[in-house]
Design an enzyme around this catalytic site. Structure first.
Site: not given
Ligand code: IMP
Ligand code: ZN
Length: 346
Positions: A102, A145, A175, A205, A284
């Protein structure tokens, strides 16, 4: 690299699927991202960043910076949530557990509460137009995050509790894996769990995080994401714990190529071969240029899976989900999976 046959691609598309690890902004429809990027007036460098498929962890976070710059306001968040569900339905996904952090968009007057409302409104918009026989059921996970301090993590837990009756089922930690410390989120995550929320953690990761992963396994979350880097000690405790893993083949091969140079080398084979619970997920779609049916087709090809193997993985994924097993939705999804129904998708 693996190229699935046309028959494998077709099978993966037709089978009903369960998606447990997808980030909202990372799953944005690419045409929508293009449109929003144009409207936001991205410069040449930013436009270039979102054009290709991310190849490293730092490239991936550069893409997110640009996406977050282009995606502004509650209406847009609502639209993206609806489109993610429409795209999932078109791909044969019958249950989607979507996660998002959020974020306040202060210049648009959107706070974190408004952000969550917008996502849930997008879910509602989708449900109003969904085809009954193909409908993709959805639930929301709120992400902490890793850059967030404890107060923000606590506020995210509060938000998840506030919206629990409207579709929020859990908390995720994600994050930049090179940022933050486990102690920061331990308190909020413990409170979330004690309050009945489910927990999933991104872990392993990057290299050299064995001590953090050890502490995460000791915490006993409901699920893990990724675990690309796992010491043999941590692997033994993970297997002993039975904690399921969300595996995102393309995302992992692209961003963790030092340890997973090919699909065949992916740790899916290790864990699934041992009977450890795993789910196939996308992470993603927009960032890695994939879809769940594409990930399933790759798994079929790389690990010689049969249609029944994939059906079994999918059924197990539903049991790994954060959906209440006594709910009507769970029963409906299970019936669709057990019928082994193959969908007639264009
Ligand atoms: P949102 O939370 O809907 O904005 O999706 C994007 C966010 O998800 C990114 O800014 C990251 O904080 C997190 N995110 C997406 N893919 C990864 C990943 O592979 N590793 C860690 N965090 C991720
Ligand atoms: Zn992820």
């Amino acid at each position: 690299m693996v190229t699935p046959t046309a028959a494998q691609v077709s099978l993966a598309r037709r089978l009903p699927k369960i998606e447990l690890h997808a980030h909202l902004n990372g799953s944005i429809r690419r045409s929508t991202l293009k449109e929003l990027a144009l409207a936001a007036g991205l410069n040449a460098r930013e436009s270039q960043i979102i054009r290709g498929d991310a190849r490293t962890v730092s490239e991936m976070f550069a893409v997110f910076d640009v996406i977050h710059h282009a995606v502004r306001g509650g209406k847009t968040i609502r639209r993206i949530a609806r489109e993610v569900l429409e795209d999932a339905e078109a791909d044969g996904v019958v249950y989607l557990e979507l996660r998002t952090t959020p974020r306040a968009h202060t210049e648009c007057g959107l706070d974190q509460v408004g952000y969550v409302e917008s996502v849930l409104q997008g879910f509602k918009d989708y449900e109003e137009t969904a085809q009954r026989d193909r409908r993709c059921f959805a639930r929301l996970i709120l992400s902490i995050d890793r850059r967030d301090p404890a107060e923000v993590a606590e506020a995210t837990v509060d938000l998840a509790l506030r919206y629990r009756d409207r579709g929020v089922v859990g908390i995720d930690l994600s994050g930049d894996p090179t940022k933050g410390r486990w102690e920061t989120w331990l308190g909020p995550l413990t409170r979330a769990r004690e309050s009945g929320l489910k927990i999933t953690l991104h872990a392993g990761e990057v290299p050299d995080v064995d001590e953090e992963t050890r502490r995460m396994i000791a915490f006993k979350p409901d699920r893990f994401g990724h675990l690309c880097f796992l010491s043999s000690e941590n692997q033994s405790s993970l297997w002993a714990s039975g904690i399921p893993i969300e595996l995102c083949l393309t995302s992992n091969v692209l961003t963790c190529s030092s340890t997973i140079p090919t699909y065949a080398a992916h740790h899916f084979a290790l864990h699934h071969g041992r009977g450890h619970p795993v789910a196939l997920c996308t992470d993603d779609c927009a960032v890695f240029g994939s879809s769940l049916s594409n990930e399933c087709a790759i798994a079929i090809a790389a690990f010689s899976l049969s249609a029944d193997d994939l059906r079994a993985i999918t059924r197990r994924s539903l049991h790994m989900s954060f959906l209440d097993p006594s709910s009507h939705d769970f029963a409906q999804i299970l019936t669709r999976l057990e019928a082994g129904e193959e969908m007639d998708l264009q």
